[in-house]
Design a protein around this motif. Structure first.
Motif, short mmCIF file in Angstrom:
data_model
loop_
_atom_site.label_atom_id
_atom_site.label_comp_id
_atom_site.label_asym_id
_atom_site.label_seq_id
_atom_site.Cartn_x
_atom_site.Cartn_y
_atom_site.Cartn_z
N LYS A 48 5.64 32.28 53.12
CA LYS A 48 6.02 33.64 52.73
C LYS A 48 7.27 34.13 53.47
O LYS A 48 8.23 34.58 52.83
N VAL A 68 6.27 45.60 53.40
CA VAL A 68 5.40 45.03 52.36
C VAL A 68 5.28 43.52 52.54
O VAL A 68 4.18 42.96 52.43
N ASP A 69 6.41 42.85 52.82
CA ASP A 69 6.39 41.39 53.05
C ASP A 69 5.50 41.03 54.24
O ASP A 69 4.70 40.10 54.17
N LYS A 71 3.10 42.86 55.53
CA LYS A 71 1.72 43.20 55.20
C LYS A 71 1.08 42.09 54.35
O LYS A 71 -0.06 41.70 54.58
N GLU A 72 1.83 41.58 53.37
CA GLU A 72 1.32 40.48 52.53
C GLU A 72 1.05 39.24 53.37
O GLU A 72 0.04 38.57 53.18
N TYR A 73 1.96 38.93 54.30
CA TYR A 73 1.77 37.77 55.17
C TYR A 73 0.50 37.91 55.99
O TYR A 73 -0.32 36.99 56.05
N THR A 75 -2.07 39.79 55.44
CA THR A 75 -3.24 39.78 54.56
C THR A 75 -3.63 38.34 54.22
O THR A 75 -4.82 37.98 54.32
N LEU A 76 -2.66 37.52 53.84
CA LEU A 76 -2.95 36.11 53.55
C LEU A 76 -3.48 35.38 54.78
O LEU A 76 -4.44 34.60 54.69
#
Length: 88
Positions: A48, A68-69, A71-73, A75-76
């Motif tokens: 990511k 956002v990037d 947060k996505e990282y 989360t994964l």
């Protein structure tokens, strides 16, 4: 390769101990159901940040990493950790 060796060794020892192949499969499938998706998700999380930085260097983004990037990282990564703990 390491996991394959270990699984092969454990299966051969279980067969020597008297377990049937179907019993071995029933014992290992619940572990695999959680571990394999966890490994795939962890791989996606690992790609990511470099992916977003490359997009920035190519001029397709204004910032290398946004909230956002990140947060996505996370989360994964968290999902992957939870699945690995469940599999263990």
């Amino acid at each position: 390769m390491y996991n394959g060796y270990n699984i092969g060794y454990i299966v051969s020892e279980a067969l020597k101990f008297g377990l049937s192949l179907s019993e071995i499969i029933v014992i290992t499938i619940p572990h695999c159901i959680f571990e394999i998706p966890a490994i795939i998700i962890a791989g996606a999380a690992g790609f990511k940040i470099p992916y977003e930085i490359i997009r920035y260097l190519m001029g397709k983004k204004e910032q290398p990493l946004t909230k956002v990037d990140i947060k996505e990282y996370f989360t994964l990564a968290l999902i992957s950790i939870i699945l690995i703990v469940i599999a263990a």
